[in-house]
Write a protein that holds these residues in place. Structure first.
Motif, PDB file in Angstrom:
ATOM      1  N   PRO A 161     -66.526  79.678-117.257  1.00  0.00           N
ATOM      2  CA  PRO A 161     -65.251  79.223-116.938  1.00  0.00           C
ATOM      3  C   PRO A 161     -64.011  79.826-117.090  1.00  0.00           C
ATOM      4  CG  PRO A 161     -66.613  77.315-118.142  1.00  0.00           C
ATOM      5  CD  PRO A 161     -67.366  78.832-118.282  1.00  0.00           C
ATOM      6  N   ALA A 162     -64.150  80.747-118.262  1.00  0.00           N
ATOM      7  CA  ALA A 162     -62.823  81.631-118.716  1.00  0.00           C
ATOM      8  C   ALA A 162     -62.553  82.710-117.172  1.00  0.00           C
ATOM      9  CB  ALA A 162     -63.246  82.214-119.862  1.00  0.00           C
ATOM     10  N   LYS A 163     -63.485  83.013-116.731  1.00  0.00           N
ATOM     11  CA  LYS A 163     -63.660  84.058-115.518  1.00  0.00           C
ATOM     12  C   LYS A 163     -63.779  83.592-114.325  1.00  0.00           C
ATOM     13  CE  LYS A 163     -66.019  87.486-118.486  1.00  0.00           C
ATOM     14  NZ  LYS A 163     -66.966  88.417-118.575  1.00  0.00           N
ATOM     15  N   GLU A 164     -64.561  82.257-113.994  1.00  0.00           N
ATOM     16  CA  GLU A 164     -64.837  81.858-112.697  1.00  0.00           C
ATOM     17  C   GLU A 164     -64.001  80.602-112.091  1.00  0.00           C
ATOM     18  OE1 GLU A 164     -69.120  81.418-111.781  1.00  0.00           O
ATOM     19  OE2 GLU A 164     -69.261  83.090-113.375  1.00  0.00           O
ATOM     20  N   ILE A 222     -63.529  76.451-126.842  1.00  0.00           N
ATOM     21  CA  ILE A 222     -62.415  76.793-127.744  1.00  0.00           C
ATOM     22  C   ILE A 222     -62.343  76.024-128.905  1.00  0.00           C
ATOM     23  CG2 ILE A 222     -59.953  77.352-127.959  1.00  0.00           C
ATOM     24  CD1 ILE A 222     -59.760  77.170-124.794  1.00  0.00           C
ATOM     25  N   PRO A 223     -62.417  76.879-130.017  1.00  0.00           N
ATOM     26  CA  PRO A 223     -62.456  75.858-131.591  1.00  0.00           C
ATOM     27  C   PRO A 223     -61.173  75.102-131.595  1.00  0.00           C
ATOM     28  CG  PRO A 223     -63.228  78.297-131.814  1.00  0.00           C
ATOM     29  CD  PRO A 223     -62.694  77.993-130.365  1.00  0.00           C
ATOM     30  N   THR A 267     -75.592  71.520-124.333  1.00  0.00           N
ATOM     31  CA  THR A 267     -74.547  72.840-124.276  1.00  0.00           C
ATOM     32  C   THR A 267     -73.241  72.240-124.284  1.00  0.00           C
ATOM     33  OG1 THR A 267     -75.991  74.006-123.128  1.00  0.00           O
ATOM     34  CG2 THR A 267     -73.912  74.845-123.090  1.00  0.00           C
ATOM     35  N   PRO A 268     -72.379  72.630-125.070  1.00  0.00           N
ATOM     36  CA  PRO A 268     -72.546  73.621-126.244  1.00  0.00           C
ATOM     37  C   PRO A 268     -72.667  73.013-127.552  1.00  0.00           C
ATOM     38  CG  PRO A 268     -70.247  73.344-125.971  1.00  0.00           C
ATOM     39  CD  PRO A 268     -70.471  72.376-124.948  1.00  0.00           C
ATOM     40  N   HIS A 269     -72.849  71.758-127.423  1.00  0.00           N
ATOM     41  CA  HIS A 269     -72.959  70.956-128.781  1.00  0.00           C
ATOM     42  C   HIS A 269     -74.234  70.888-129.563  1.00  0.00           C
ATOM     43  CE1 HIS A 269     -70.251  68.875-125.722  1.00  0.00           C
ATOM     44  NE2 HIS A 269     -69.398  68.399-126.669  1.00  0.00           N
ATOM     45  N   ALA A 270     -75.359  70.886-128.931  1.00  0.00           N
ATOM     46  CA  ALA A 270     -76.532  71.160-129.708  1.00  0.00           C
ATOM     47  C   ALA A 270     -76.576  72.444-130.151  1.00  0.00           C
ATOM     48  CB  ALA A 270     -77.674  70.580-128.693  1.00  0.00           C
ATOM     49  N   GLU A 271     -76.065  73.393-129.192  1.00  0.00           N
ATOM     50  CA  GLU A 271     -76.183  74.864-129.679  1.00  0.00           C
ATOM     51  C   GLU A 271     -75.502  75.144-131.074  1.00  0.00           C
ATOM     52  OE1 GLU A 271     -76.824  76.569-125.134  1.00  0.00           O
ATOM     53  OE2 GLU A 271     -74.862  76.683-126.291  1.00  0.00           O
ATOM     54  N   ILE A 272     -74.354  74.370-131.003  1.00  0.00           N
ATOM     55  CA  ILE A 272     -73.490  74.613-132.280  1.00  0.00           C
ATOM     56  C   ILE A 272     -73.991  74.016-133.546  1.00  0.00           C
ATOM     57  CG2 ILE A 272     -71.207  74.074-133.416  1.00  0.00           C
ATOM     58  CD1 ILE A 272     -69.983  74.094-130.711  1.00  0.00           C
ATOM     59  N   GLU A 326     -66.475  81.339-130.892  1.00  0.00           N
ATOM     60  CA  GLU A 326     -65.718  82.590-130.175  1.00  0.00           C
ATOM     61  C   GLU A 326     -66.680  83.703-129.501  1.00  0.00           C
ATOM     62  OE1 GLU A 326     -61.509  82.154-132.728  1.00  0.00           O
ATOM     63  OE2 GLU A 326     -62.809  83.468-133.162  1.00  0.00           O
ATOM     64  N   ASP A 327     -67.637  84.101-130.308  1.00  0.00           N
ATOM     65  CA  ASP A 327     -68.423  85.160-129.805  1.00  0.00           C
ATOM     66  C   ASP A 327     -69.476  84.685-128.864  1.00  0.00           C
ATOM     67  OD1 ASP A 327     -67.290  86.545-131.828  1.00  0.00           O
ATOM     68  OD2 ASP A 327     -68.925  86.483-133.492  1.00  0.00           O
ATOM     69  N   LYS A 328     -70.071  83.506-128.980  1.00  0.00           N
ATOM     70  CA  LYS A 328     -70.986  83.159-127.797  1.00  0.00           C
ATOM     71  C   LYS A 328     -70.331  82.633-126.589  1.00  0.00           C
ATOM     72  CE  LYS A 328     -74.661  80.014-127.318  1.00  0.00           C
ATOM     73  NZ  LYS A 328     -75.820  80.886-127.145  1.00  0.00           N
ATOM     74  N   TYR A 329     -69.032  81.910-126.640  1.00  0.00           N
ATOM     75  CA  TYR A 329     -68.635  81.336-125.471  1.00  0.00           C
ATOM     76  C   TYR A 329     -67.482  82.198-124.727  1.00  0.00           C
ATOM     77  CZ  TYR A 329     -71.692  77.671-127.139  1.00  0.00           C
ATOM     78  OH  TYR A 329     -72.550  77.001-127.315  1.00  0.00           O
ATOM     79  N   GLN A 330     -66.995  83.052-125.599  1.00  0.00           N
ATOM     80  CA  GLN A 330     -65.904  83.969-124.949  1.00  0.00           C
ATOM     81  C   GLN A 330     -64.822  83.211-124.081  1.00  0.00           C
ATOM     82  OE1 GLN A 330     -66.109  87.385-125.110  1.00  0.00           O
ATOM     83  NE2 GLN A 330     -67.483  86.990-126.677  1.00  0.00           N
TER      84      GLN A 330
END
Length: 276
Positions: free
Chosen positions: A217-220, A273-274, A46-51, A265-269
Motif C-alpha cells: 500500500p505505501a508504494k502502490e 501504522i501503529p 494479515t496483519p492481525h494474526a501475524e501481530i 514498523e519493521d514488517k509492514y513499512q
C-alpha cells in the motif's frame, strides 16, 4: 471482513462447549467467569494474526499469558464467536464497523485497546496515476456499509467525486452529488476487491486484503487514506463485561508495547501504522 472461516462449524461448536464457561461465556457478569484457561483470540490472518503470533512467540510467556490465535477469513464470525463464547476476544475491526455490526445484529462487543491502522487505498492494474482514470471507468468498492462509505470518502477526499452534505458512515453511490468522470461502481465483498483488479479499472481495497494479495500500500496505492485523526484504527475487542479479564488486560498491554510497535514498523513499512 471476509467470507470463509478457517474454523469449521464443528470446531466452533466444540469451541463454544470448551470455552462456554470462560470469560465470554457468562454474559455480562464477568465476576462469575473462569479466567484460568488460555485466552483464545479470533483474528484476520494479515496483519492481525501475524501481530498476535509475534506476541505469542516473543512476549506472552514472560507475561504469564497463554495465548491462542484462531484465524478467520471473514468479518462476521469473529464477532458472533466472541458474542457466543466460542472465542474470548477478537482483533480485526474498527469502531464504525463495530457500531454498525452491534446495531444490526444485536451483539454486545466493545473495544479494549486500539493497536493499528491499515490505510484504505485505491489501486489499479491499468493506470499508474489517479489522473489517468478515464471517463466512465469502473471502480470496485467494498459492499459492506462501513467500508463502502469509507471508500467513497477516500475518492471524495481526492477529488474524484463529491458526496452529498452530511453523509456519514452509511454512504452509498446513491449519495454522490457530483461525479465529473462518470465513474461506475462495482460493489463486491471486501475480500474480493483485490481479486477484482484485473476486471475493473481500479479498486478500493482494505489494507489487510491488499497486503494478503502481495500489494504494498505505501508504494502502490494511487491514493491512500490519511492516518491523521482516523476513526478506523483496529482494536482488540471483547464481549461487554469481559474488559476486566486479567488475560485481556495482559494482552492489551503487550499489543501496545514498544516491541510490537517496532515489529509493525519493521514488517509492514508504512502499510500498517501503529496507533499508540
Amino acid at each position: 471482513m471476509r467470507n470463509t472461516a478457517k474454523l469449521s462449524t464443528a470446531v466452533l461448536a466444540a469451541g463454544a462447549l470448551t470455552f462456554g464457561l470462560t470469560a465470554c461465556g457468562s454474559g455480562n457478569d464477568s465476576a462469575s467467569s473462569d479466567y484460568s484457561g488460555p485466552l483464545v483470540v479470533a483474528a484476520s490472518p494479515t496483519p492481525h494474526a501475524e501481530i498476535l503470533n509475534f506476541v505469542e512467540k516473543n512476549l506472552a510467556k514472560k507475561a504469564g499469558l497463554d495465548l491462542q490465535v484462531k484465524e478467520f477469513q471473514d468479518y462476521i464470525v469473529p464477532n458472533t464467536a466472541t458474542e457466543d463464547g466460542s472465542v474470548d476476544a477478537n482483533y480485526f475491526q474498527n469502531q464504525p464497523y463495530l457500531d454498525d455490526f452491534n446495531k444490526k445484529r444485536g451483539t454486545h462487543i466493545v473495544p479494549v485497546v486500539t493497536v493499528h491502522l491499515e490505510p484504505l487505498g485505491l489501486y489499479s492494474h491499468k493506470v499508474d496515476k489517479v489522473d489517468a482514470l478515464k471517463s466512465g471507468a469502473t471502480v470496485a468498492v467494498p459492499n459492506d456499509a462501513v467500508n463502502e462509505a469509507r471508500a467513497l470518502k477516500l475518492l471524495a477526499a481526492n477529488g474524484l467525486i463529491t458526496l452529498k452534505a452530511g453523509v456519514g458512515n452509511e454512504a452509498t453511490p446513491q449519495d454522490i452529488a457530483k461525479n465529473p468522470r462518470n465513474l461506475k461502481f462495482k460493489e463486491v465483498e471486501a475480500a474480493q476487491t483485490a481479486r477484482s483488479l484485473d476486471d475493473v479499472d481500479a479498486a478500493v481495497v482494505n489494507g489487510n486484503y491488499a497486503i494478503s494479495a502481495g500489494i504494498k500500500p505505501a508504494k502502490e496505492a494511487l491514493v491512500l487514506e490519511s492516518a491523521k485523526n482516523s476513526p478506523y484504527g483496529n482494536f482488540l475487542a471483547v464481549k461487554k463485561g469481559n474488559e476486566k479479564d486479567p488475560r485481556v488486560k495482559k494482552l492489551a498491554k503487550l499489543l501496545t508495547s514498544p516491541e510490537v510497535k517496532k515489529f509493525i514498523e519493521d514488517k509492514y513499512q508504512g502499510s500498517v501504522i501503529p496507533s499508540f
